[in-house]
Design a protein around this motif. Sequence first.
Motif, PDB file in Angstrom:
ATOM      1  N   TRP A  67       0.791  -1.284  -0.139  1.00  0.00           N
ATOM      2  CA  TRP A  67       0.067  -0.023  -0.077  1.00  0.00           C
ATOM      3  C   TRP A  67       0.825   1.366  -0.056  1.00  0.00           C
ATOM      4  CZ3 TRP A  67      -4.732  -0.207  -1.708  1.00  0.00           C
ATOM      5  CH2 TRP A  67      -5.484  -0.967  -1.589  1.00  0.00           C
ATOM      6  N   ASP A  68       2.048   1.160   0.702  1.00  0.00           N
ATOM      7  CA  ASP A  68       2.851   2.466   0.682  1.00  0.00           C
ATOM      8  C   ASP A  68       3.507   2.818  -0.589  1.00  0.00           C
ATOM      9  OD1 ASP A  68       2.413   3.263   3.416  1.00  0.00           O
ATOM     10  OD2 ASP A  68       4.038   1.973   4.032  1.00  0.00           O
ATOM     11  N   VAL A  69       3.734   1.482  -1.280  1.00  0.00           N
ATOM     12  CA  VAL A  69       4.277   1.717  -2.678  1.00  0.00           C
ATOM     13  C   VAL A  69       3.082   2.418  -3.899  1.00  0.00           C
ATOM     14  CG1 VAL A  69       4.827   0.509  -4.792  1.00  0.00           C
ATOM     15  CG2 VAL A  69       5.986   0.049  -2.729  1.00  0.00           C
ATOM     16  N   ARG A  70       1.700   2.260  -3.386  1.00  0.00           N
ATOM     17  CA  ARG A  70       0.996   2.575  -4.214  1.00  0.00           C
ATOM     18  C   ARG A  70       0.723   4.086  -3.916  1.00  0.00           C
ATOM     19  NH1 ARG A  70      -1.975  -2.647  -2.434  1.00  0.00           N
ATOM     20  NH2 ARG A  70      -2.045  -3.784  -4.536  1.00  0.00           N
ATOM     21  N   ALA A  71       0.903   4.381  -2.539  1.00  0.00           N
ATOM     22  CA  ALA A  71       0.575   5.931  -2.066  1.00  0.00           C
ATOM     23  C   ALA A  71       1.687   6.779  -2.818  1.00  0.00           C
ATOM     24  CB  ALA A  71       0.702   5.949  -0.783  1.00  0.00           C
ATOM     25  N   LEU A  72       2.960   6.070  -2.770  1.00  0.00           N
ATOM     26  CA  LEU A  72       4.078   6.899  -3.648  1.00  0.00           C
ATOM     27  C   LEU A  72       3.869   7.081  -5.035  1.00  0.00           C
ATOM     28  CD1 LEU A  72       6.760   8.358  -3.250  1.00  0.00           C
ATOM     29  CD2 LEU A  72       7.923   6.108  -3.627  1.00  0.00           C
ATOM     30  N   ASP A  73       3.268   6.157  -5.817  1.00  0.00           N
ATOM     31  CA  ASP A  73       3.067   6.090  -7.262  1.00  0.00           C
ATOM     32  C   ASP A  73       2.209   6.963  -7.495  1.00  0.00           C
ATOM     33  OD1 ASP A  73       5.042   4.174  -7.821  1.00  0.00           O
ATOM     34  OD2 ASP A  73       3.579   2.583  -7.788  1.00  0.00           O
ATOM     35  N   ALA A  74       1.017   7.100  -6.708  1.00  0.00           N
ATOM     36  CA  ALA A  74      -0.077   8.299  -6.667  1.00  0.00           C
ATOM     37  C   ALA A  74       0.341   9.533  -6.401  1.00  0.00           C
ATOM     38  CB  ALA A  74      -1.301   7.853  -5.731  1.00  0.00           C
ATOM     39  N   ALA A  75       1.015   9.748  -5.399  1.00  0.00           N
ATOM     40  CA  ALA A  75       1.572  10.888  -5.226  1.00  0.00           C
ATOM     41  C   ALA A  75       2.634  11.503  -6.520  1.00  0.00           C
ATOM     42  CB  ALA A  75       2.409  11.085  -3.815  1.00  0.00           C
ATOM     43  N   ASP A  76       3.442  10.661  -7.117  1.00  0.00           N
ATOM     44  CA  ASP A  76       4.085  10.936  -8.146  1.00  0.00           C
ATOM     45  C   ASP A  76       3.168  11.354  -9.474  1.00  0.00           C
ATOM     46  OD1 ASP A  76       6.504  10.500  -6.823  1.00  0.00           O
ATOM     47  OD2 ASP A  76       6.828   8.427  -7.667  1.00  0.00           O
ATOM     48  N   ALA A  77       1.939  11.021  -9.394  1.00  0.00           N
ATOM     49  CA  ALA A  77       0.987  11.253 -10.433  1.00  0.00           C
ATOM     50  C   ALA A  77       0.162  12.755 -10.100  1.00  0.00           C
ATOM     51  CB  ALA A  77       0.070  10.061 -10.824  1.00  0.00           C
ATOM     52  N   ALA A  78       0.229  12.842  -8.930  1.00  0.00           N
ATOM     53  CA  ALA A  78      -0.459  14.219  -8.521  1.00  0.00           C
ATOM     54  C   ALA A  78       0.068  15.481  -8.809  1.00  0.00           C
ATOM     55  CB  ALA A  78      -0.716  14.067  -6.952  1.00  0.00           C
ATOM     56  N   THR A  79      -0.791  16.418  -8.547  1.00  0.00           N
ATOM     57  CA  THR A  79      -0.347  17.653  -9.200  1.00  0.00           C
ATOM     58  C   THR A  79      -0.629  18.694  -7.894  1.00  0.00           C
ATOM     59  OG1 THR A  79      -2.330  18.732 -10.067  1.00  0.00           O
ATOM     60  CG2 THR A  79      -0.495  17.366 -11.491  1.00  0.00           C
ATOM     61  N   ASP A  80       0.388  19.814  -7.684  1.00  0.00           N
ATOM     62  CA  ASP A  80       0.120  20.663  -6.718  1.00  0.00           C
ATOM     63  C   ASP A  80      -1.388  21.325  -6.888  1.00  0.00           C
ATOM     64  OD1 ASP A  80       2.032  20.780  -4.433  1.00  0.00           O
ATOM     65  OD2 ASP A  80       3.366  21.632  -6.244  1.00  0.00           O
ATOM     66  N   GLU A  81      -1.603  21.694  -8.246  1.00  0.00           N
ATOM     67  CA  GLU A  81      -2.898  22.007  -8.645  1.00  0.00           C
ATOM     68  C   GLU A  81      -4.204  21.280  -8.035  1.00  0.00           C
ATOM     69  OE1 GLU A  81      -4.251  24.220 -12.362  1.00  0.00           O
ATOM     70  OE2 GLU A  81      -4.844  21.945 -12.703  1.00  0.00           O
ATOM     71  N   ARG A  82      -4.165  20.181  -8.083  1.00  0.00           N
ATOM     72  CA  ARG A  82      -5.014  19.095  -7.667  1.00  0.00           C
ATOM     73  C   ARG A  82      -5.035  19.130  -6.062  1.00  0.00           C
ATOM     74  NH1 ARG A  82      -8.956  17.468  -5.438  1.00  0.00           N
ATOM     75  NH2 ARG A  82      -9.739  15.396  -5.456  1.00  0.00           N
ATOM     76  N   VAL A  83      -3.784  19.132  -5.578  1.00  0.00           N
ATOM     77  CA  VAL A  83      -3.588  19.098  -3.973  1.00  0.00           C
ATOM     78  C   VAL A  83      -4.410  20.400  -3.480  1.00  0.00           C
ATOM     79  CG1 VAL A  83      -2.048  19.084  -2.121  1.00  0.00           C
ATOM     80  CG2 VAL A  83      -1.871  17.265  -3.866  1.00  0.00           C
ATOM     81  N   GLN A  84      -4.228  21.536  -4.230  1.00  0.00           N
ATOM     82  CA  GLN A  84      -4.670  22.910  -3.508  1.00  0.00           C
ATOM     83  C   GLN A  84      -5.989  22.955  -3.924  1.00  0.00           C
ATOM     84  OE1 GLN A  84      -1.547  25.705  -4.950  1.00  0.00           O
ATOM     85  NE2 GLN A  84       0.012  24.551  -3.827  1.00  0.00           N
ATOM     86  N   ALA A  85      -6.564  22.316  -4.954  1.00  0.00           N
ATOM     87  CA  ALA A  85      -8.124  22.280  -5.302  1.00  0.00           C
ATOM     88  C   ALA A  85      -8.639  21.657  -4.036  1.00  0.00           C
ATOM     89  CB  ALA A  85      -8.402  21.615  -6.437  1.00  0.00           C
TER      90      ALA A  85
END
Length: 165
Positions: A67-85
Motif C-alpha cells: 500500500w505504501d508503494v501505491r501511495a508513493l506512485d499516486a503522489a508521483d502522479a498528483a499535481t500541486d494544482e489538484r492538491v490545492q484544489a
Amino acid sequence: MTDTPDPIMEAIGRAVMQGQNGDSAAARTALLDLWNRIGVTGDPLHRCTLAHSMADLYDDAAQALAWDVRALDAADAATDERVQAHQAGLELAGFYPSLHLNLADDYRRLGSFEAAEEHVRQAEQAAPALPEGPYGDLIRSAITGVAAAIAARDTAPRASAPAAS
C-alpha cells in the motif's frame, strides 16, 4: 479548500476514523471498497490518501509495503494544482517525507536495509517541506527513529508506528 465537498475524501476520513477507533477490519473493508470505486488510474490524490491510510491498518510489513508503494506512485502522479484544489496552501512536496518514511520503515521491518536506507535518505531530503508544528515534528522525529533502527539493523516494529489494532 474547495467549496464543494469531496465525497471520496470524506469516506476515506470516515474509514480512517474507524481504524483509529479500533475497528481495523471494517476500515480495511471500507477502504478496499473505495479503492475499487476509484480504480488504479483514478484521481491521484484519492489514491495516495487512501493507500497511505490503508498501509497503516496492517501489522504485516509486506502488506503495508504494497500500500505504501501505491501511495508513493499516486503522489508521483498528483499535481500541486489538484492538491490545492482540495486544500488551499497544501503542497505536494509535504507528502514525500511521510511517504518515504513509511517505505523506509516497511523495508527495515522486512530486513531489506539497503532499500530502507534509500527511502530514509529520501525522507530526510524531503523533510524541509514539512510544516512547523506538531505534525512536522512528529514526522521529523520518526525519520530520526527509523534511521537509527536501520543503522542498528533492527527489524522490530516501532512502538510509535501506526498499526492495526
